[in-house]
Write a protein that holds these residues in place. Structure first.
Motif, short mmCIF file in Angstrom:
data_model
loop_
_atom_site.label_atom_id
_atom_site.label_comp_id
_atom_site.label_asym_id
_atom_site.label_seq_id
_atom_site.Cartn_x
_atom_site.Cartn_y
_atom_site.Cartn_z
N THR A 128 4.31 5.89 -5.43
CA THR A 128 4.45 6.03 -6.88
C THR A 128 3.62 7.19 -7.42
O THR A 128 3.90 7.68 -8.51
CB THR A 128 4.04 4.74 -7.62
N ASP A 129 2.63 7.63 -6.66
CA ASP A 129 1.80 8.75 -7.10
C ASP A 129 2.36 10.11 -6.69
O ASP A 129 1.80 11.14 -7.05
CB ASP A 129 0.38 8.61 -6.53
N ARG A 130 3.46 10.09 -5.96
CA ARG A 130 4.02 11.35 -5.45
C ARG A 130 5.42 11.60 -6.03
O ARG A 130 6.22 10.68 -6.13
CB ARG A 130 4.13 11.30 -3.94
N PRO A 131 5.71 12.85 -6.36
CA PRO A 131 7.07 13.16 -6.82
C PRO A 131 8.03 13.17 -5.62
O PRO A 131 7.78 13.83 -4.62
CB PRO A 131 6.93 14.56 -7.43
N ARG B 255 11.39 2.64 -4.04
CA ARG B 255 10.71 1.48 -4.59
C ARG B 255 11.52 0.19 -4.37
O ARG B 255 10.99 -0.81 -3.89
CB ARG B 255 10.43 1.69 -6.08
N VAL B 256 12.80 0.20 -4.70
CA VAL B 256 13.61 -1.02 -4.61
C VAL B 256 13.70 -1.55 -3.18
O VAL B 256 13.41 -2.72 -2.93
CB VAL B 256 15.01 -0.80 -5.22
N PRO B 257 14.06 -0.72 -2.18
CA PRO B 257 14.10 -1.28 -0.82
C PRO B 257 12.73 -1.74 -0.31
O PRO B 257 12.64 -2.76 0.38
CB PRO B 257 14.66 -0.16 0.05
N LEU B 258 11.68 -1.03 -0.68
CA LEU B 258 10.36 -1.45 -0.23
C LEU B 258 9.94 -2.75 -0.92
O LEU B 258 9.31 -3.61 -0.30
CB LEU B 258 9.33 -0.36 -0.48
N GLU B 259 10.29 -2.91 -2.18
CA GLU B 259 9.99 -4.17 -2.87
C GLU B 259 10.76 -5.32 -2.24
O GLU B 259 10.23 -6.42 -2.09
CB GLU B 259 10.32 -4.06 -4.36
N ALA C 10 0.84 -1.21 0.00
CA ALA C 10 0.00 0.00 0.00
C ALA C 10 0.88 1.26 0.00
O ALA C 10 0.59 2.22 -0.72
CB ALA C 10 -0.92 0.00 1.22
N ASP C 11 1.95 1.24 0.77
CA ASP C 11 2.86 2.39 0.80
C ASP C 11 3.55 2.57 -0.55
O ASP C 11 3.75 3.71 -1.00
CB ASP C 11 3.92 2.22 1.90
N LEU C 12 3.90 1.47 -1.20
CA LEU C 12 4.51 1.56 -2.53
C LEU C 12 3.56 2.22 -3.53
O LEU C 12 3.97 3.08 -4.32
CB LEU C 12 4.88 0.16 -3.04
#
Length: 144
Positions: free
Chosen positions: A57-60, A66-70, A51-53
């Motif tokens: 992705t919708d915010r600048p 992305r990579v550490p969260l994935e 959900a955080d990812l």
């Protein structure tokens, strides 16, 4: 509600403390409740990270997280599946889980009886934070 019937005959729910004891005959003393709690925590962590990812992705942003969260999501998912497998080996089958205002309710089948386990939302969140710390510690150790 004290009379217990097999799940095939009647779906009787029994409230279980999230990590409490209680010596029921037929229950093995192999920490299945603790494994269940950890499994729920990792499932919630996985969902929260995803959900955080989506939100990120919708915010600048100046940096990409992305990579550490994935990686965290994959780590939590692997551990979650490992714990589910361990639960199945112990004869515990997860049927359904749902979040309510102040608790997570997990329906499970154990020892031929349908049961219900309740977990405090606040405690699960705190456990998620602890699991993130464990992941960070492991990731740092792997990079040395």
């Amino acid at each position: 509600m004290n009379e217990r019937k097999p799940a095939k005959q009647a779906k009787e729910h029994r409230r279980e403390a999230g990590s409490g004891g209680g010596g029921e005959s037929g229950m093995r003393a192999d920490n299945w409740r603790e494994t269940l709690r950890d499994c729920v925590v990792l499932e919630v962590l996985c969902k929260a990270v995803l959900a955080d990812l989506r939100e990120l992705t919708d915010r600048p942003l100046n940096l990409s997280y992305r990579v550490p969260l994935e990686e965290l999501s994959r780590w939590a998912e692997r551990r979650h599946h490992e714990l589910r497998r361990r639960l199945r080996e112990q004869g515990c089958f997860l049927l359904n889980s749902k979040r309510f205002d102040h608790c997570y309710r997990v329906e499970l089948l154990y020892g031929g009886y349908q049961q219900e386990a309740l977990f405090s939302v606040e405690l699960v969140k705190a456990e998620c934070q602890q699991q993130m710390r464990i992941w960070l510690t492991e990731a740092q150790a792997d990079n040395r």
